[in-house]
Write a protein that holds these residues in place. Structure first.
Motif, mmCIF file in Angstrom:
data_model
loop_
_atom_site.group_PDB
_atom_site.id
_atom_site.type_symbol
_atom_site.label_atom_id
_atom_site.label_comp_id
_atom_site.label_asym_id
_atom_site.label_seq_id
_atom_site.Cartn_x
_atom_site.Cartn_y
_atom_site.Cartn_z
ATOM 1 N N LEU A 102 37.180 53.498 57.459
ATOM 2 C CA LEU A 102 38.048 54.211 56.740
ATOM 3 C C LEU A 102 38.324 55.654 57.380
ATOM 4 O O LEU A 102 37.151 56.062 57.812
ATOM 5 N N GLU A 103 39.483 56.361 57.535
ATOM 6 C CA GLU A 103 39.670 57.502 57.996
ATOM 7 C C GLU A 103 40.589 58.398 57.162
ATOM 8 O O GLU A 103 41.334 57.875 56.499
ATOM 9 N N ASP A 104 39.878 59.276 56.797
ATOM 10 C CA ASP A 104 40.632 60.595 55.855
ATOM 11 C C ASP A 104 42.131 60.615 56.416
ATOM 12 O O ASP A 104 42.326 60.722 57.534
ATOM 13 N N GLU A 105 43.072 60.393 55.434
ATOM 14 C CA GLU A 105 44.462 60.351 56.071
ATOM 15 C C GLU A 105 45.264 61.727 55.337
ATOM 16 O O GLU A 105 46.495 61.761 55.200
ATOM 17 N N ARG A 106 44.570 62.686 54.821
ATOM 18 C CA ARG A 106 45.292 63.528 54.142
ATOM 19 C C ARG A 106 46.200 64.382 54.946
ATOM 20 O O ARG A 106 45.848 64.809 56.035
ATOM 21 N N LEU A 107 47.341 64.499 54.479
ATOM 22 C CA LEU A 107 48.642 65.267 55.131
ATOM 23 C C LEU A 107 49.123 64.771 56.260
ATOM 24 O O LEU A 107 49.848 65.057 56.979
ATOM 25 N N PHE A 142 40.958 59.485 64.187
ATOM 26 C CA PHE A 142 39.612 58.541 64.357
ATOM 27 C C PHE A 142 39.128 58.667 65.588
ATOM 28 O O PHE A 142 37.911 58.832 65.800
ATOM 29 N N LEU A 143 39.938 58.710 66.732
ATOM 30 C CA LEU A 143 39.421 58.754 68.035
ATOM 31 C C LEU A 143 38.974 60.019 68.488
ATOM 32 O O LEU A 143 37.911 60.319 69.053
ATOM 33 N N ALA A 144 39.654 61.305 67.893
ATOM 34 C CA ALA A 144 38.861 62.576 68.229
ATOM 35 C C ALA A 144 37.512 62.792 67.627
ATOM 36 O O ALA A 144 36.790 63.618 68.277
ATOM 37 N N GLY A 145 37.524 61.921 66.296
ATOM 38 C CA GLY A 145 35.942 62.283 65.828
ATOM 39 C C GLY A 145 35.797 63.572 65.092
ATOM 40 O O GLY A 145 34.791 63.785 65.061
ATOM 41 N N GLY A 146 36.527 64.336 64.823
ATOM 42 C CA GLY A 146 36.720 65.622 64.213
ATOM 43 C C GLY A 146 36.011 65.402 62.585
ATOM 44 O O GLY A 146 35.541 66.345 62.020
ATOM 45 N N GLN A 147 36.197 64.295 62.139
ATOM 46 C CA GLN A 147 35.507 64.172 60.756
ATOM 47 C C GLN A 147 34.964 62.927 60.404
ATOM 48 O O GLN A 147 35.069 62.286 61.255
ATOM 49 N N GLU A 148 34.366 62.701 59.477
ATOM 50 C CA GLU A 148 33.417 61.499 59.157
ATOM 51 C C GLU A 148 34.246 60.494 58.986
ATOM 52 O O GLU A 148 35.120 60.487 58.063
ATOM 53 N N SER A 149 34.030 59.296 59.427
ATOM 54 C CA SER A 149 34.799 57.884 59.174
ATOM 55 C C SER A 149 33.607 56.995 58.440
ATOM 56 O O SER A 149 32.428 57.223 58.501
ATOM 57 N N ILE A 150 34.287 56.289 57.898
ATOM 58 C CA ILE A 150 33.499 55.471 56.976
ATOM 59 C C ILE A 150 33.312 54.005 57.382
ATOM 60 O O ILE A 150 34.594 53.436 57.323
ATOM 61 N N LEU A 151 32.413 53.521 57.627
ATOM 62 C CA LEU A 151 32.507 52.197 58.438
ATOM 63 C C LEU A 151 32.087 51.167 57.174
ATOM 64 O O LEU A 151 31.330 51.389 56.216
ATOM 65 N N VAL A 152 33.230 50.286 56.826
ATOM 66 C CA VAL A 152 33.268 49.446 55.757
ATOM 67 C C VAL A 152 32.397 48.168 55.861
ATOM 68 O O VAL A 152 31.457 47.926 55.062
ATOM 69 N N ARG A 153 32.373 47.595 57.092
ATOM 70 C CA ARG A 153 31.543 46.554 57.388
ATOM 71 C C ARG A 153 31.790 46.234 58.931
ATOM 72 O O ARG A 153 32.840 46.547 59.669
ATOM 73 N N ALA A 154 30.781 46.175 59.840
ATOM 74 C CA ALA A 154 30.555 45.635 61.260
ATOM 75 C C ALA A 154 30.754 44.346 61.522
ATOM 76 O O ALA A 154 30.413 43.574 60.701
#
Length: 154
Positions: A102-107, A142-154
């Protein structure tokens, strides 16, 4: 997978989704995680049809990871839309054989509209492209990695 840095071992291509009410925006990266391509959006329908459509895209592009935009409120809290997306992400994670994030998609929708306008698209075109442009922005972030992403399941 190392929880502190789960994205370090990622392989491409990566498929990204922006789960809208009527359409689902879709974007995919290349294998080297350098370029991102906006794809035609999917029509929102039943869970089974959505899963079939996403599975077909995963196979078509040999996607190694799925990233789903998480619609947090501007203050970073979760509302009903975010809870629905989390439930959907859990279902994808249980149904697919690839990691789901999951990746923050605000704005992102606002940014997508601005980007499409800057490219010279007409308002009618923008409404057809905005969901997948938002998915492309979610994937870029997501690729830039500037914010925390949530791993739902590997």
């Amino acid at each position: 997978m190392d929880k502190a840095h789960p994205k370090k071992k990622l392989k491409g291509p990566i498929l990204a989704l922006d789960l809208g009410q009527k359409r689902i925006g879709v974007a995919v990266s290349d294998e080297l995680l350098i370029s991102i391509t906006r794809l035609n959006p999917l029509r929102r329908s039943s869970w089974k049809q959505l899963l079939r459509d996403v599975c077909a895209l995963i196979l078509r592009f040999d996607a190694q990871t799925l990233v789903i935009g998480l619609p947090l409120r501007l203050d970073g809290t979760s509302g009903s839309a975010a809870l629905n997306v989390r439930r959907m992400a859990d279902k994808f994670a249980l149904s697919l054989q690839i990691p789901v994030f999951l990746e923050d998609e605000r704005l992102t929708s606002v940014e997508a509209e601005q980007h499409l306008r800057a490219e010279g698209h007409e308002p009618k075109e923008i409404s057809a492209l905005v969901d997948s442009e938002a998915a492309a922005i979610i994937l870029r972030d997501f690729l830039a990695g500037g914010q925390e992403s949530i791993l739902v399941r590997a």
